[in-house]
Design a protein around this motif. Structure first.
Motif, mmCIF file in Angstrom:
data_model
loop_
_atom_site.group_PDB
_atom_site.id
_atom_site.type_symbol
_atom_site.label_atom_id
_atom_site.label_comp_id
_atom_site.label_asym_id
_atom_site.label_seq_id
_atom_site.Cartn_x
_atom_site.Cartn_y
_atom_site.Cartn_z
ATOM 1 N N LYS A 84 77.015 -4.178 43.837
ATOM 2 C CA LYS A 84 78.129 -4.124 44.774
ATOM 3 C C LYS A 84 77.875 -3.173 45.938
ATOM 4 O O LYS A 84 78.381 -3.386 47.036
ATOM 5 C CB LYS A 84 79.422 -3.736 44.036
ATOM 6 C CG LYS A 84 79.831 -4.716 42.936
ATOM 7 C CD LYS A 84 79.987 -6.137 43.464
ATOM 8 C CE LYS A 84 80.461 -7.083 42.357
ATOM 9 N NZ LYS A 84 80.545 -8.481 42.808
ATOM 10 N N LYS A 123 89.049 -4.294 53.728
ATOM 11 C CA LYS A 123 88.567 -5.541 53.141
ATOM 12 C C LYS A 123 87.627 -5.287 51.959
ATOM 13 O O LYS A 123 87.720 -5.969 50.931
ATOM 14 C CB LYS A 123 87.860 -6.375 54.205
ATOM 15 C CG LYS A 123 88.816 -6.975 55.226
ATOM 16 C CD LYS A 123 88.081 -7.745 56.299
ATOM 17 C CE LYS A 123 89.059 -8.393 57.285
ATOM 18 N NZ LYS A 123 88.354 -9.090 58.382
ATOM 19 N N SER A 130 87.544 -2.589 50.120
ATOM 20 C CA SER A 130 88.366 -2.006 49.050
ATOM 21 C C SER A 130 89.115 -3.090 48.286
ATOM 22 O O SER A 130 89.135 -3.095 47.042
ATOM 23 C CB SER A 130 89.359 -1.009 49.638
ATOM 24 O OG SER A 130 90.223 -0.520 48.639
ATOM 25 N N GLU A 131 89.695 -4.035 49.008
ATOM 26 C CA GLU A 131 90.442 -5.117 48.359
ATOM 27 C C GLU A 131 89.525 -5.993 47.523
ATOM 28 O O GLU A 131 89.884 -6.399 46.410
ATOM 29 C CB GLU A 131 91.170 -5.951 49.416
ATOM 30 C CG GLU A 131 92.347 -5.217 50.054
ATOM 31 C CD GLU A 131 93.005 -6.023 51.162
ATOM 32 O OE1 GLU A 131 92.388 -7.020 51.626
ATOM 33 O OE2 GLU A 131 94.123 -5.671 51.564
ATOM 34 N N TYR A 132 88.328 -6.284 48.041
ATOM 35 C CA TYR A 132 87.378 -7.090 47.272
ATOM 36 C C TYR A 132 86.947 -6.343 46.012
ATOM 37 O O TYR A 132 86.872 -6.928 44.922
ATOM 38 C CB TYR A 132 86.154 -7.439 48.121
ATOM 39 C CG TYR A 132 85.109 -8.205 47.337
ATOM 40 C CD1 TYR A 132 85.269 -9.568 47.094
ATOM 41 C CD2 TYR A 132 83.992 -7.560 46.811
ATOM 42 C CE1 TYR A 132 84.325 -10.278 46.360
ATOM 43 C CE2 TYR A 132 83.046 -8.265 46.082
ATOM 44 C CZ TYR A 132 83.228 -9.615 45.855
ATOM 45 O OH TYR A 132 82.289 -10.304 45.109
ATOM 46 N N GLN A 192 88.602 -4.125 44.332
ATOM 47 C CA GLN A 192 89.702 -4.148 43.363
ATOM 48 C C GLN A 192 89.777 -5.497 42.661
ATOM 49 O O GLN A 192 90.044 -5.562 41.450
ATOM 50 C CB GLN A 192 91.016 -3.838 44.081
ATOM 51 C CG GLN A 192 91.141 -2.396 44.554
ATOM 52 C CD GLN A 192 92.374 -2.169 45.400
ATOM 53 O OE1 GLN A 192 93.324 -2.943 45.364
ATOM 54 N NE2 GLN A 192 92.365 -1.092 46.185
ATOM 55 N N SER A 193 89.517 -6.580 43.398
ATOM 56 C CA SER A 193 89.563 -7.913 42.790
ATOM 57 C C SER A 193 88.440 -8.112 41.775
ATOM 58 O O SER A 193 88.565 -8.918 40.846
ATOM 59 C CB SER A 193 89.466 -8.996 43.876
ATOM 60 O OG SER A 193 88.151 -9.086 44.404
ATOM 61 N N GLN A 194 87.345 -7.362 41.949
ATOM 62 C CA GLN A 194 86.207 -7.451 41.034
ATOM 63 C C GLN A 194 86.206 -6.330 40.001
ATOM 64 O O GLN A 194 85.278 -6.211 39.204
ATOM 65 C CB GLN A 194 84.893 -7.401 41.826
ATOM 66 C CG GLN A 194 84.746 -8.524 42.847
ATOM 67 C CD GLN A 194 84.689 -9.889 42.201
ATOM 68 O OE1 GLN A 194 83.876 -10.130 41.318
ATOM 69 N NE2 GLN A 194 85.568 -10.798 42.633
ATOM 70 N N ASN A 195 87.240 -5.490 40.071
ATOM 71 C CA ASN A 195 87.373 -4.354 39.149
ATOM 72 C C ASN A 195 86.175 -3.412 39.233
ATOM 73 O O ASN A 195 85.644 -2.936 38.228
ATOM 74 C CB ASN A 195 87.554 -4.840 37.708
ATOM 75 C CG ASN A 195 88.121 -3.747 36.813
ATOM 76 O OD1 ASN A 195 88.884 -2.888 37.269
ATOM 77 N ND2 ASN A 195 87.732 -3.758 35.541
ATOM 78 N N ARG A 230 84.494 -0.165 41.948
ATOM 79 C CA ARG A 230 84.625 0.666 43.143
ATOM 80 C C ARG A 230 83.342 0.560 43.940
ATOM 81 O O ARG A 230 82.255 0.792 43.408
ATOM 82 C CB ARG A 230 84.897 2.130 42.746
ATOM 83 C CG ARG A 230 85.271 3.042 43.915
ATOM 84 C CD ARG A 230 85.839 4.358 43.383
ATOM 85 N NE ARG A 230 86.220 5.259 44.472
ATOM 86 C CZ ARG A 230 85.477 6.263 44.911
ATOM 87 N NH1 ARG A 230 84.299 6.500 44.349
ATOM 88 N NH2 ARG A 230 85.906 7.045 45.887
#
Length: 253
Positions: free
Chosen positions: A48, A94, A96-98, A100-103, A105
């Motif tokens: 990530k 964007k 940060s939101e992605y 969070q969606s993938q659990n 950081r």
């Protein structure tokens, strides 16, 4: 102005992926040569961090191709600085939101410089660095880290910071901070060279070692620039640096 620019990146000794990303965009315009250099050091689980840094690089590459030509019609570096600030804050949200969606950081540092006419603009988040090499080596950006803050407050010495376990603790990171406030620097281009680097490059070598190899006198062409940078990267690896290692070098003639 005429520019010679090179980039080198190395996965290093330990990590399974290279989460650093680098960008050089060089063009000829009615205003003379222009050059954009960006370095990002990603962080995050699995791959990530690599995704975060590459996402930022792609965004600024696209900006150079599609938006900069319009900015050059009525050049205003303050306007460009504001747009870079907006782009990074939008990317922060964007990514940060992605994450969070993938659990997971995830995030990235950012250090970018644009050379146009006889001026430059720098925008910076995190602990990647920009240096100028002239008659000496001068750090231009300010590390947005816990230890840099403590040194500036006088509660920690540089010697203590070098071995402190919190030396990689970022105060700002694109995608991993609730909000970011990029550092913005503008000035007149000086002769010599400009170097952007990830923190993995500088932990295990001294400023005097960097300057000895990358003194502008030694940077006669791209081959010499690559050779001297690779020499330092191998020295860093031999000293057991654990991080990815990346450098961009721009010589100004």
């Amino acid at each position: 102005m005429h520019y010679l620019a090179i980039a080198d990146t190395d996965i290093g000794n330990v990590k399974l992926t290279n989460q650093d990303s680098v960008l050089i965009k060089h063009g000829e315009t009615e205003k003379g040569e222009i050059l954009l250099a960006v370095i990002c050091d990603g962080m995050g689980g699995l791959e990530k961090g690599e995704l975060a840094s590459a996402t930022v690089i792609r965004t600024f590459s696209k900006w150079f191709d599609e938006e900069l030509p319009h900015e050059l019609e009525k050049l205003d570096l303050q306007v460009i600085a504001g747009k870079w600030d907006f782009i990074l804050k939008d990317l922060n949200l964007k990514i940060s939101e992605y994450g969070q969606s993938q659990n997971v950081r995830m995030g990235t540092t950012f250090t970018g410089i644009l050379f146009v006419e006889d001026k430059y603009i720098v925008v910076h988040v995190g602990d990647t660095r920009l240096y100028h090499l002239g008659s000496y080596l001068r750090q231009m950006t300010t590390d947005q880290t816990f230890i840099a803050r403590e040194i500036s407050k006088g509660t920690m010495t540089p010697e203590q910071a070098h071995t402190d376990k919190r030396r990689n603790m970022l105060l700002q990171c694109v995608g991993a901070s609730a909000k970011i406030e990029p550092e913005i620097i503008m000035g007149t281009i000086e002769s010599g060279a400009y170097m952007l680097c990830s923190d993995g490059f500088r932990h295990e070598i001294s400023e005097s070692e960097i300057y000895e190899s990358l003194n502008p006198v030694n940077l006669v062409d791209r081959d010499a620039m690559h050779s001297n940078v690779k020499y330092l990267i191998e020295k860093v690896k031999a000293r057991q640096e654990k991080d990815n290692i990346s450098v961009i070098l721009v010589k100004v003639n």
